[in-house]
Write a protein that holds these residues in place. Sequence first.
Motif, mmCIF file in Angstrom:
data_model
loop_
_atom_site.group_PDB
_atom_site.id
_atom_site.type_symbol
_atom_site.label_atom_id
_atom_site.label_comp_id
_atom_site.label_asym_id
_atom_site.label_seq_id
_atom_site.Cartn_x
_atom_site.Cartn_y
_atom_site.Cartn_z
ATOM 1 N N TYR A 163 -11.410 4.459 -11.170
ATOM 2 C CA TYR A 163 -10.811 4.628 -9.851
ATOM 3 C C TYR A 163 -11.897 4.864 -8.817
ATOM 4 O O TYR A 163 -12.931 5.448 -9.102
ATOM 5 C CB TYR A 163 -9.850 5.823 -9.851
ATOM 6 N N SER A 164 -11.605 4.407 -7.616
ATOM 7 C CA SER A 164 -12.534 4.657 -6.526
ATOM 8 C C SER A 164 -11.806 5.502 -5.488
ATOM 9 O O SER A 164 -10.738 5.134 -5.017
ATOM 10 C CB SER A 164 -12.962 3.317 -5.923
ATOM 11 N N VAL A 165 -12.363 6.664 -5.176
ATOM 12 C CA VAL A 165 -11.771 7.551 -4.178
ATOM 13 C C VAL A 165 -12.839 7.842 -3.144
ATOM 14 O O VAL A 165 -13.944 8.234 -3.490
ATOM 15 C CB VAL A 165 -11.321 8.894 -4.806
ATOM 16 N N SER A 166 -12.549 7.633 -1.873
ATOM 17 C CA SER A 166 -13.561 7.947 -0.865
ATOM 18 C C SER A 166 -12.900 8.530 0.372
ATOM 19 O O SER A 166 -11.768 8.184 0.711
ATOM 20 C CB SER A 166 -14.373 6.707 -0.517
ATOM 21 N N VAL A 167 -13.644 9.418 1.028
ATOM 22 C CA VAL A 167 -13.200 9.970 2.305
ATOM 23 C C VAL A 167 -13.607 8.985 3.382
ATOM 24 O O VAL A 167 -14.786 8.651 3.510
ATOM 25 C CB VAL A 167 -13.865 11.335 2.576
ATOM 26 N N ILE A 168 -12.643 8.499 4.152
ATOM 27 C CA ILE A 168 -13.025 7.548 5.183
ATOM 28 C C ILE A 168 -13.082 8.184 6.563
ATOM 29 O O ILE A 168 -13.666 7.627 7.480
ATOM 30 C CB ILE A 168 -12.106 6.305 5.188
ATOM 31 N N LEU A 169 -12.502 9.365 6.722
ATOM 32 C CA LEU A 169 -12.609 10.074 7.994
ATOM 33 C C LEU A 169 -12.367 11.544 7.702
ATOM 34 O O LEU A 169 -11.351 11.889 7.114
ATOM 35 C CB LEU A 169 -11.554 9.552 8.981
ATOM 36 N N ASP A 205 0.863 -1.173 0.000
ATOM 37 C CA ASP A 205 0.000 0.000 0.000
ATOM 38 C C ASP A 205 0.898 1.221 0.000
ATOM 39 O O ASP A 205 2.062 1.144 0.318
ATOM 40 C CB ASP A 205 -0.862 0.045 1.271
ATOM 41 N N ILE A 206 0.305 2.341 -0.337
ATOM 42 C CA ILE A 206 1.070 3.586 -0.292
ATOM 43 C C ILE A 206 0.373 4.523 0.658
ATOM 44 O O ILE A 206 -0.848 4.678 0.608
ATOM 45 C CB ILE A 206 1.155 4.199 -1.702
ATOM 46 N N LYS A 207 1.134 5.133 1.513
ATOM 47 C CA LYS A 207 0.541 6.094 2.432
ATOM 48 C C LYS A 207 1.216 7.438 2.270
ATOM 49 O O LYS A 207 2.432 7.534 2.235
ATOM 50 C CB LYS A 207 0.711 5.628 3.871
ATOM 51 N N HIS A 213 -9.151 7.198 0.945
ATOM 52 C CA HIS A 213 -8.682 5.913 0.443
ATOM 53 C C HIS A 213 -8.957 5.888 -1.055
ATOM 54 O O HIS A 213 -10.069 6.224 -1.481
ATOM 55 C CB HIS A 213 -9.430 4.788 1.151
ATOM 56 N N ALA A 214 -7.982 5.503 -1.838
ATOM 57 C CA ALA A 214 -8.177 5.496 -3.292
ATOM 58 C C ALA A 214 -7.562 4.232 -3.872
ATOM 59 O O ALA A 214 -6.506 3.789 -3.429
ATOM 60 C CB ALA A 214 -7.518 6.721 -3.921
ATOM 61 N N ILE A 230 -3.874 8.767 -7.321
ATOM 62 C CA ILE A 230 -4.073 7.351 -7.646
ATOM 63 C C ILE A 230 -3.841 7.128 -9.133
ATOM 64 O O ILE A 230 -3.378 6.066 -9.551
ATOM 65 C CB ILE A 230 -5.453 6.836 -7.177
ATOM 66 N N GLN A 231 -4.112 8.140 -9.931
ATOM 67 C CA GLN A 231 -3.868 7.987 -11.356
ATOM 68 C C GLN A 231 -2.371 7.895 -11.639
ATOM 69 O O GLN A 231 -1.926 7.088 -12.451
ATOM 70 C CB GLN A 231 -4.480 9.168 -12.117
ATOM 71 N N HIS A 232 -1.582 8.723 -10.919
ATOM 72 C CA HIS A 232 -0.132 8.638 -11.068
ATOM 73 C C HIS A 232 0.391 7.287 -10.618
ATOM 74 O O HIS A 232 1.242 6.668 -11.257
ATOM 75 C CB HIS A 232 0.550 9.737 -10.245
ATOM 76 N N ILE A 233 -0.141 6.828 -9.490
ATOM 77 C CA ILE A 233 0.310 5.541 -8.943
ATOM 78 C C ILE A 233 -0.045 4.420 -9.899
ATOM 79 O O ILE A 233 0.720 3.477 -10.114
ATOM 80 C CB ILE A 233 -0.331 5.300 -7.553
ATOM 81 N N SER A 234 -1.233 4.518 -10.483
ATOM 82 C CA SER A 234 -1.710 3.434 -11.339
ATOM 83 C C SER A 234 -0.962 3.359 -12.653
ATOM 84 O O SER A 234 -1.081 2.361 -13.362
ATOM 85 C CB SER A 234 -3.205 3.617 -11.607
ATOM 86 N N SER A 235 -0.208 4.397 -12.982
ATOM 87 C CA SER A 235 0.548 4.347 -14.233
ATOM 88 C C SER A 235 1.788 3.480 -14.089
ATOM 89 O O SER A 235 2.451 3.173 -15.073
ATOM 90 C CB SER A 235 0.955 5.764 -14.657
ATOM 91 N N SER A 236 2.097 3.064 -12.866
ATOM 92 C CA SER A 236 3.247 2.176 -12.673
ATOM 93 C C SER A 236 2.833 0.742 -12.964
ATOM 94 O O SER A 236 1.658 0.439 -13.144
ATOM 95 C CB SER A 236 3.777 2.298 -11.245
ATOM 96 N N ARG A 237 3.814 -0.156 -12.941
ATOM 97 C CA ARG A 237 3.529 -1.535 -13.362
ATOM 98 C C ARG A 237 2.577 -2.257 -12.422
ATOM 99 O O ARG A 237 1.736 -3.032 -12.846
ATOM 100 C CB ARG A 237 4.836 -2.323 -13.439
ATOM 101 N N SER A 238 2.749 -2.049 -11.127
ATOM 102 C CA SER A 238 1.883 -2.744 -10.173
ATOM 103 C C SER A 238 1.190 -1.706 -9.287
ATOM 104 O O SER A 238 1.731 -1.298 -8.267
ATOM 105 C CB SER A 238 2.681 -3.726 -9.332
ATOM 106 N N PRO A 239 0.015 -1.289 -9.712
ATOM 107 C CA PRO A 239 -0.650 -0.223 -8.951
ATOM 108 C C PRO A 239 -1.068 -0.693 -7.564
ATOM 109 O O PRO A 239 -1.510 -1.812 -7.397
ATOM 110 C CB PRO A 239 -1.875 0.117 -9.813
ATOM 111 N N LYS A 240 -0.902 0.178 -6.609
ATOM 112 C CA LYS A 240 -1.214 -0.156 -5.231
ATOM 113 C C LYS A 240 -2.277 0.805 -4.708
ATOM 114 O O LYS A 240 -2.373 1.931 -5.174
ATOM 115 C CB LYS A 240 0.035 -0.006 -4.366
ATOM 116 N N PRO A 241 -3.042 0.373 -3.735
ATOM 117 C CA PRO A 241 -4.012 1.316 -3.169
ATOM 118 C C PRO A 241 -3.312 2.412 -2.370
ATOM 119 O O PRO A 241 -2.188 2.244 -1.910
ATOM 120 C CB PRO A 241 -4.883 0.444 -2.249
#
Lengths: 109, 158
Positions: A48-54, A19-21, A35-36, A70-81
């Motif tokens: 993509y799913s983006v939601s406010v959890i708190l 995961d990425i924080k 959380h995305a 999340i779009q930037h992250i997803s452009s990598s080979r193994s996208p992580k939440p």
Amino acid sequence: MEQSSSRCFPVSHKKLSLDIKVMASQIGSMGTILHARKEEGMSIDPTYSVSVILGKRDEPMLMACGRQLIQHISSSRSPKPLVLSLGLKDHSLETLKAIVSTVVENRLW
Amino acid sequence: MAEGDVRSTHNPEIVSCDDNNEDGVQINCFTEDLESYTLHFQIIRLQKQIFVWIGCNSAKFGHLYAAAPFALRKSQNSMVSVASILGGASDNTGSSIARRLVLKTGLNIVLACNIPKNSPMLEADAEKILIQKLRSLGYARPKSEGSPVPLSKVESRT
């Protein structure tokens, strides 16, 4: 603008994390937590799913920031939440853009 | 679990690191090797909140809990409310750790932990190690004070 991200992580290979924080704070606390993730789907265009959890649910700029990241992250080979926390004094476009560009510059994915 | 079963690692590749910067954010990371598990900890101290991540054998983010002190009336001792905000095993692994961290520190706590469910001993070990570290960093009250943080102290901190 203050920004903190993990500079020293106890697990030696950061790329093995599942995961990425990201945390950005101006107010002395984590603020709103989002959380995305990229949805698994059959279509060519990713969704993509983006939601406010708190926290603040009425600030569209926070959701937009999560969506961009999340779009930037997803452009990598193994996208992580992504778990993103933004504790900001102002929710202007410039601030959010600066956050996105800073995170992408210091990317770990 | 006896004290002697917990060993700190001083492996040069996995080090304990204390990162204080001038923005007032303090980040502490360390790893503890137990007999059959390795526990990783990351403690981020913000002004009004502490974020804690506990990793069991991996760097997975895990379940996320938010806990905060509150009291219905000023005269009452503070109570703690805990919410599971992401993930969450059926036995709420980690929620009790979050609750006790609030009692000991008086601050809002956000805890992420990927300890597997149905491991109460592991949970207890992780909590013990974490509390020891928080005491040494000065975020938690020393052992001699047994009762929960009174509301007046909580209000002045938050």
